[in-house]
Design an enzyme around this catalytic site. Structure first.
Site, mmCIF file in Angstrom:
data_model
loop_
_atom_site.group_PDB
_atom_site.id
_atom_site.type_symbol
_atom_site.label_atom_id
_atom_site.label_comp_id
_atom_site.label_asym_id
_atom_site.label_seq_id
_atom_site.Cartn_x
_atom_site.Cartn_y
_atom_site.Cartn_z
ATOM 1 N N CYS A 1 25.519 -18.801 13.898
ATOM 2 C CA CYS A 1 26.646 -18.212 14.241
ATOM 3 C C CYS A 1 27.256 -18.911 15.563
ATOM 4 O O CYS A 1 28.432 -18.657 15.653
ATOM 5 C CB CYS A 1 26.470 -16.666 14.418
ATOM 6 S SG CYS A 1 25.919 -15.877 13.062
ATOM 7 N N ASN B 1 29.329 -22.262 9.001
ATOM 8 C CA ASN B 1 27.913 -21.718 8.641
ATOM 9 C C ASN B 1 28.108 -20.868 7.731
ATOM 10 O O ASN B 1 28.054 -20.998 6.611
ATOM 11 C CB ASN B 1 27.627 -21.343 10.049
ATOM 12 C CG ASN B 1 26.273 -20.570 10.327
ATOM 13 O OD1 ASN B 1 25.264 -21.206 9.701
ATOM 14 N ND2 ASN B 1 26.103 -19.398 10.822
ATOM 15 N N GLU B 2 27.896 -19.568 8.102
ATOM 16 C CA GLU B 2 27.904 -18.488 7.059
ATOM 17 C C GLU B 2 29.177 -18.063 6.897
ATOM 18 O O GLU B 2 29.816 -17.196 7.212
ATOM 19 C CB GLU B 2 26.905 -17.409 7.325
ATOM 20 C CG GLU B 2 25.480 -17.771 7.397
ATOM 21 C CD GLU B 2 24.480 -16.679 7.778
ATOM 22 O OE1 GLU B 2 25.135 -15.530 8.685
ATOM 23 O OE2 GLU B 2 23.342 -16.511 7.609
ATOM 24 N N GLU C 1 19.149 -23.210 17.331
ATOM 25 C CA GLU C 1 20.109 -22.511 17.627
ATOM 26 C C GLU C 1 19.863 -21.680 19.049
ATOM 27 O O GLU C 1 18.713 -21.729 19.413
ATOM 28 C CB GLU C 1 20.713 -21.264 16.674
ATOM 29 C CG GLU C 1 21.506 -20.524 17.217
ATOM 30 C CD GLU C 1 22.582 -19.631 16.361
ATOM 31 O OE1 GLU C 1 21.934 -19.271 15.264
ATOM 32 O OE2 GLU C 1 23.783 -19.367 16.381
HETATM 33 O O1 AHR Z 1 19.365 -17.391 12.768
HETATM 34 C C1 AHR Z 1 20.125 -16.232 13.492
HETATM 35 C C2 AHR Z 1 21.373 -16.241 12.580
HETATM 36 O O2 AHR Z 1 21.331 -15.766 11.224
HETATM 37 C C3 AHR Z 1 22.393 -17.495 12.503
HETATM 38 O O3 AHR Z 1 23.171 -17.752 13.579
HETATM 39 C C4 AHR Z 1 23.135 -17.141 11.414
HETATM 40 O O4 AHR Z 1 23.772 -18.258 10.597
HETATM 41 C C5 AHR Z 1 22.333 -16.282 10.552
HETATM 42 O O5 AHR Z 1 23.279 -15.131 10.513
#
Ligand code: AHR
Length: 656
Positions: free
Chosen positions: A236, A370-371, A45
């Protein structure tokens, strides 16, 4: 009772008695589930300056003058104007350098790079610029603004600009000194003006020598893990703080000059670590991610927006695309599969081919969201699943279990993922030591009938300690024995986050740290590498008193798992000793054929006498795997050894 224990302990110390032998039994003749080819992997990321300023080898910040403050990262002197009718539609800004009005006064610009520009003496750096002007010229220099030397510049080239049409010019700079904090300075050296756009500086020696390439040491660190999968581009940043700033993969392909800038939410996510100059140039885009996967032998796992902007940062419907309007998002998913796998006759396959890769990238997995959480998520996921199943039934779809490793959202989402028939479910856990110690059996009782598990983001977050210290890595190693033992259900696992710039981090711990010239592999890196390089082909049963070895009561803080590698006919045993005492053990190999013996034994250990030890730029090898010499064969079927206190050991036993 208590006094009896104390007396026994004292007697042991007095007579130097050894701790009780931990008797382990391994069913060496009964290979169980295959170990997924995608084990163990990486999660990339653009956080902590992982892409721009990190893995992406571009050294110029705001090269296209598209940051909202158009000259952020640049100093100007003399007669400089910013214009916005440049040759690249989606990046229209450029600068015009004009005569200062006096031959002794200078016009020019200077770029500060990312925390400076790191260059090495004698290496070559490719400067390039799109420019136009009538018989004019510029001088390009690497300088150190803080230099005490008589000459600030330690590399210099003159470029003649001889076209009133936009044209690309290049020059090679060869620094006379190594400098971590250089600047790139450009002077107008003619009374005639020059227009400059997309000003770029790359090391010539990028990973695989590619011009729009990756920083060699960082890409090499990824390759050296031998990862099975690469999940990208986040996290994120895929979701965006709002829908407009979500990661739109289509903006990240095509010529780099015309990829539009996006903000980076990690610029402002933590107000105590604020980085106003953190943006995404998309120079490292989906094409480059796919190439990287190919180079390092990892299966690609792209993650795309499901139409829900970050739910941590939004609770209003404005941040969600109504399900009835999701079609363009679903189409993005289908087009991505076409970009990766379609023939050169398809719209998106053609673009891939024009970018230099006529062959497909062999995409097999796609993560949607993602989350995410709440009922919105399954509602948004369903149309993606329907469309992908219809057009690309072989693609494996990864759904999400939300941001936590357990709890209300997790308990709600798992059954939903089963109902929707996701192929894998992405679980995230950034948890303290106690959690990692208690989760050795996490997957032993998972339902085997539904989706498989993807441990998509995890790391041990030690409390009150250094962040990337050895002890945290040891507990990750201990926990991972449970991933290995449950190879039938846990099919992928990726530590997170991957990279961090020592001056620009927002989140820690991280797997690999770097500054402008050097990088350092953490203890956690070595744990991941030891697992990936020793993943084997099939799980094997390994028990103590018929129980899984997972830090259970009476197991002396031991966690262990075993695999068989059918390629080189090796049994591989991983043992983490989380206790403060050395643990003798015996390994009884069951099920070997009469003519089979154990020969060719090796042991690699990761240990430190100091649980707080950590690898740093100054001391990069405080903790590193060490190969320990051993006797090369055993008589009979029992191997006896001892695993040091607080250590992780990987044994390889050849079966002849
Ligand atoms: O790894 C950092 C963040 O942690 C990522 O962007 C997210 O998916 C999680 O909350």
């Amino acid at each position: 009772m208590k006094s009896k224990v104390i007396i026994t302990a004292l007697l042991c110390i007095a007579f130097g008695a050894k701790a009780q032998v931990n008797e382990m039994v391994i069913e060496a003749g009964k290979p169980l589930s295959d170990v997924s080819k995608e084990m163990y992997g990486l999660f990339f990321e653009d956080i902590n300056y992982a892409a721009d300023g990190g893995l992406y080898a571009e050294l110029v910040k705001n090269r296209s003058f598209e940051f909202p403050q158009t000259l952020m990262g640049w100093q100007t002197f003399g007669n400089v104007e910013v214009k916005d009718d440049g040759p690249f539609e989606r990046n229209p800004h450029y600068v015009r350098l004009s005569y200062s009005g006096h031959p002794h006064k200078h016009t020019g610009i200077e770029n500060e790079g990312y925390f400076g520009i790191g260059v090495r003496q004698g290496e070559e750096y490719r400067f390039s610029v799109w420019a136009r002007g009538e018989n004019t010229s510029i001088r390009v220099e690497l300088i150190n603004p803080a230099s005490m030397a008589e000459q600030q510049a330690f590399a210099s080239q003159v470029i003649k600009i001889n076209s009133t049409e936009w044209k690309k010019y290049t020059a090679i700079l060869k620094p006379a000194q190594t400098d971590e904090k250089a600047h790139l300075r450009i002077f107008l050296t003619s009374p005639k003006s020059a227009d400059l756009e997309h000003i770029s500086l790359f090391p010539v020696k990028t990973w695989k020598g590619r011009e729009n390439g990756l920083r060699n040491d960082l890409a090499q660190a990824l390759a050296d893990i031998h990862p099975g999968i690469l999940r990208f581009p986040g996290g994120c940043i895929v979701e965006g703080t709002d829908l407009d700033t979500r990661y739109n993969w289509k903006n990240s392909v095509g010529i780099p000059e015309n990829r539009p800038l996006n903000e980076n939410r990690w610029q402002y996510t933590f107000n105590y670590r604020f980085f106003p100059d953190y943006y995404q140039s998309y120079g490292l885009g989906f094409y480059e991610f796919f190439l990287l996967c190919e180079d390092i032998g990892a299966a690609p796992l792209p993650v795309i927006s499901c139409g829900l902007a970050c739910q941590f940062q939004n609770n209003s419907d404005d941040a969600h695309v109504p399900v009835s309007e999701l079609q363009p998002y679903v189409q993005d998913a289908l087009d991505l599969i076409e970009f990766a796998n379609g023939s050169a006759n398809t719209q998106w396959g053609k673009l891939r081919s024009e970018m230099g890769h006529p062959e497909p990238f062999n995409l097999k997995f796609l993560a949607i969201g993602n989350e995410q959480w709440g009922k919105e998520y399954p509602e948004h996921l369903a149309p993606f699943i329907d469309a992908i199943r219809r057009e690309y039934p072989d693609i494996k779809i990864v759904g999400s279990a939300g941001p936590n490793s357990e709890g209300e959202q997790f308990d709600y989402l798992w059954p939903e993922m089963r109902r929707l028939k996701a192929d894998l479910v992405d679980e995230h856990f950034y948890r303290p030591e106690s959690w990692f110690l208690s989760q050795g059996l996490r997957y032993d009782n998972y339902d085997r009938k539904g989706p498989k598990v993807f441990a998509g983001e995890y790391a041990c977050h030690g409390k009150g300690k250094k962040w990337n210290h050895f002890h945290a890595a040891l507990l990750e190693a201990a926990f991972m024995t449970g991933l290995e033992r449950n190879a039938d259900i846990v099919r992928m696992a990726t530590y997170a986050p991957l990279f961090a710039h020592v001056e620009g981090w927002q989140w820690r711990p991280d797997l690999i740290w770097f500054d402008n010239l050097n990088s350092v592999r953490t203890s956690s890196y070595y744990v991941q590498q030891l697992y990936a390089k020793n993943k084997g082909t099939n799980a094997l049963s390994l028990t103590m008193n018929k129980q899984a070895i997972a830090g259970q009561e009476g197991q002396n803080g031991l966690f262990a798992s075993a695999v068989y590698d059918s390629g080189d006919k090796t049994v591989i045993v991983k043992i983490a000793n989380t206790s403060d005492t050395a643990q003798p053990f015996s390994l009884n190999f069951k099920g070997l054929k009469k003519n089979q013996t154990i020969a060719g034994i090796s042991l690699t250990t990761l240990k430190s006498d100091n649980p707080d030890a950590e690898n740093t730029i100054a001391n990069p090898s405080a903790v590193a795997p060490v190969e320990v010499p051993l006797a090369q064969s055993i008589s009979g079927a029992v191997y006896s050894g001892e695993i040091a206190a607080q250590s992780f050991a990987v044994y390889r036993f050849g079966v002849k």
